[in-house]
Design a protein around this motif. Structure first.
Motif, PDB file in Angstrom:
ATOM      1  N   ARG A   1      63.670  33.969  41.717  1.00  0.00           N
ATOM      2  CA  ARG A   1      63.087  34.689  40.588  1.00  0.00           C
ATOM      3  C   ARG A   1      63.589  34.145  39.252  1.00  0.00           C
ATOM      4  O   ARG A   1      62.848  34.104  38.267  1.00  0.00           O
TER       5      ARG A   1
ATOM      6  N   GLU B   1      63.932  34.883  29.549  1.00  0.00           N
ATOM      7  CA  GLU B   1      62.512  34.901  29.900  1.00  0.00           C
ATOM      8  C   GLU B   1      61.716  34.591  28.655  1.00  0.00           C
ATOM      9  O   GLU B   1      61.985  35.152  27.582  1.00  0.00           O
TER      10      GLU B   1
ATOM     11  N   PRO C   1      59.698  41.968  33.946  1.00  0.00           N
ATOM     12  CA  PRO C   1      58.487  42.570  34.499  1.00  0.00           C
ATOM     13  C   PRO C   1      58.455  42.343  36.012  1.00  0.00           C
ATOM     14  O   PRO C   1      59.002  41.349  36.516  1.00  0.00           O
ATOM     15  N   ALA C   2      57.853  43.250  36.720  1.00  0.00           N
ATOM     16  CA  ALA C   2      57.756  43.119  38.184  1.00  0.00           C
ATOM     17  C   ALA C   2      57.042  41.819  38.535  1.00  0.00           C
ATOM     18  O   ALA C   2      56.075  41.438  37.870  1.00  0.00           O
ATOM     19  N   PRO C   3      57.542  41.132  39.571  1.00  0.00           N
ATOM     20  CA  PRO C   3      56.863  39.892  39.975  1.00  0.00           C
ATOM     21  C   PRO C   3      55.466  40.198  40.477  1.00  0.00           C
ATOM     22  O   PRO C   3      55.214  41.262  41.054  1.00  0.00           O
ATOM     23  N   LYS C   4      54.541  39.273  40.235  1.00  0.00           N
ATOM     24  CA  LYS C   4      53.162  39.447  40.678  1.00  0.00           C
ATOM     25  C   LYS C   4      53.113  39.342  42.187  1.00  0.00           C
ATOM     26  O   LYS C   4      53.716  38.459  42.787  1.00  0.00           O
ATOM     27  N   GLN C   5      52.394  40.270  42.800  1.00  0.00           N
ATOM     28  CA  GLN C   5      52.228  40.265  44.244  1.00  0.00           C
ATOM     29  C   GLN C   5      51.135  39.289  44.640  1.00  0.00           C
ATOM     30  O   GLN C   5      50.105  39.218  43.997  1.00  0.00           O
ATOM     31  N   LYS C   6      51.401  38.532  45.697  1.00  0.00           N
ATOM     32  CA  LYS C   6      50.383  37.617  46.205  1.00  0.00           C
ATOM     33  C   LYS C   6      49.362  38.435  46.983  1.00  0.00           C
ATOM     34  O   LYS C   6      49.711  39.317  47.761  1.00  0.00           O
ATOM     35  N   THR C   7      48.099  38.114  46.762  1.00  0.00           N
ATOM     36  CA  THR C   7      47.038  38.808  47.489  1.00  0.00           C
ATOM     37  C   THR C   7      46.573  37.954  48.643  1.00  0.00           C
ATOM     38  O   THR C   7      46.417  36.750  48.511  1.00  0.00           O
TER      39      THR C   7
END
Length: 121
Positions: free
Chosen positions: A53, A84, A113-119
């Motif tokens: 991260r 960041e 910020p929360a990490p982006k979730q992989k879809t």
């Protein structure tokens, strides 16, 4: 008009790149606590979720500093500064030992910020 807006947005994103989070480690030669961190954490940091991260960038405290917005210049080694988008989020001054380091780093990472979730597809 829609194409003009899209073209403008693409131009802006190529001119102003977003800089991801990174952990700067300000260190110096002969620093006992830097060596201890290297032995206890440094060998595995890049394999951890925290290391993925916020990848580690080492900086000689007496050398050239990276082009980032620091709250103040580090005075002690090691000093770990979470960055960041080129801006300081927080820091850990000194190395308090492995157990405390992970907890302190976790608190700093919570400020990101929360990490982006992989879809999935």
């Amino acid at each position: 008009m829609r194409y003009l807006i899209v073209a403008l947005l693409l131009t802006i994103t190529t001119v102003l790149p977003v800089r991801a989070a990174e952990l700067l480690m300000f260190e110096e030669e002969w620093c006992h606590w830097c060596e201890r961190w290297n032995d206890e954490i440094g060998v595995i940091y890049h394999k951890t979720d925290e290391g993925k991260r916020a990848p580690l960038t080492r900086v000689d405290i007496h050398g050239t500093f990276p082009d980032v917005d620091l709250a103040l210049r580090p005075q002690y080694t090691p000093t770990f500064v979470l960055i960041e988008n080129g801006r300081e989020i927080g820091r850990i001054e000194g190395y308090p030992g492995e157990d405390f380091f992970w907890g302190l780093l976790g608190r700093l990472l919570e400020k990101l910020p929360a990490p982006k979730q992989k879809t999935g597809t």
